[in-house]
Scaffold this active site. Structure first.
Site, short mmCIF file in Angstrom:
data_model
loop_
_atom_site.label_atom_id
_atom_site.label_comp_id
_atom_site.label_asym_id
_atom_site.label_seq_id
_atom_site.Cartn_x
_atom_site.Cartn_y
_atom_site.Cartn_z
N CYS A 93 0.80 -1.09 -0.08
CA CYS A 93 -0.06 0.09 -0.01
C CYS A 93 0.83 1.11 -0.04
O CYS A 93 1.71 1.39 0.96
CB CYS A 93 -1.04 -0.07 1.28
SG CYS A 93 -2.01 1.59 1.49
N CYS A 229 -5.71 5.97 -3.00
CA CYS A 229 -4.84 4.46 -3.21
C CYS A 229 -3.52 4.81 -3.81
O CYS A 229 -3.26 4.99 -5.06
CB CYS A 229 -5.82 3.36 -4.20
SG CYS A 229 -4.77 1.58 -4.22
#
Length: 290
Positions: A93, A229
């Site tokens: 991430c 994201c």
């Protein structure tokens, strides 16, 4: 488990996380941080709320670290033990790892001044170098973007064609002329499970300036729509450059939670952006017993 484990809340461009300081692997050892606990922590009404959980832990205390890091294990003192909001493990991430380093600095585990050239952090997507930027934000070397096919997503009564991109986790980056702010992302997009057997993050991308500036919304596997994201921003930037027939460049990526910058080269991808800690406290024993 301590009766009152410490906990932090933070975000990177509003992609928010519950952060659990556990440097020596004693607080959340074994199966204490199981899928049920992760879901409870991330629940926005009865828990703390978040798109995921990040455990700040040394690699030596993560059972599967050796398997995913291999010979790089000795080079990665710290490991980002990252879970999605549904309790599943996540490989990587980009927003989370910037917050991970920011939290290590805030916890006094590393000096920010020593991180300008980057700190190698273990993840389930492999080692990643993350560093402190001169502007107060953070950068992370995400590794190269790799295509592995083309596919489509079904969303809001429309079909969106896209390119499959791996950033250590799977993405379907769909460039579209449909204004992304008009799309309904309350439901998960349908996709080709043969191409994406472990699920996929779906990016819907408007090109604002070819090869330079894009706008993005994303539906993340195991979470749903998020405000940002990091790996998705990298996949979107790569897809936007690819559509122009170029293999390198710097792309500004606007997400609902703010702005990121992605530098793409043939060898790697560097994501830059902010990381913010919002609060710090303890989990109450009565909630833990619930």
């Amino acid at each position: 488990m301590s009766s009152s484990p410490r906990v932090l809340i933070g975000h990177g461009t509003e992609n928010d996380f519950v952060v659990l300081p556990d440097p020596d692997g004693e607080v959340w050892a074994g199966d204490r941080l199981d899928a049920t606990m992760v879901r409870r922590l991330c629940e926005r009404r009865a828990g703390l709320g978040g798109d995921g959980v990040l455990r700040l832990v040394r690699s030596a205390h993560v059972p599967d670290a050796a398997d995913v890091l291999g010979e790089d294990l000795a080079r990665c003192e710290w490991f980002m033990d990252h879970r999605n909001a549904d309790g599943s493990y996540a490989e990587m991430c980009g927003n989370g790892i910037r917050l991970f380093l920011h939290a290590l600095v805030a916890e006094g585990q590393v000096e920010r001044a020593a991180c300008t050239d980057g700190l190698l952090v273990g993840t389930r997507g492999g080692p990643r170098r993350v560093g402190a930027g001169a502007d107060g934000g953070y950068w992370v070397d995400m590794g190269p973007a790799r295509t592995f096919g083309e596919g489509s997503a079904e969303l809001d009564g429309r079909t969106f064609e896209g390119v499959a991109v791996s950033m250590g986790n799977p993405h379907l980056a769909c460039l579209t002329d449909v204004p992304v702010e008009q799309l309904d992302l309350t439901g998960a997009p349908a996709f080709d499970a043969t191409l994406f057997p472990e699920g996929v993050n779906v990016e819907l991308v408007n090109v604002l300036e070819p090869g330079v500036h894009v706008r993005l919304r994303v539906s993340e596997r195991g979470v749903g729509e998020t405000r940002s994201c990091g790996t998705g921003a990298c996949a979107a930037a790569y897809a936007a450059l690819r559509a122009e027939g170029v293999i390198e460049g710097t792309v500004v990526v606007d997400v609902p939670g703010g702005r990121l910058q992605v530098q793409v080269t043939p060898g790697t991808t560097v994501l830059s952006g902010p990381a913010v800690l919002v609060s710090a406290g303890e989990l109450c024993p009565e909630w833990l017993r619930g």
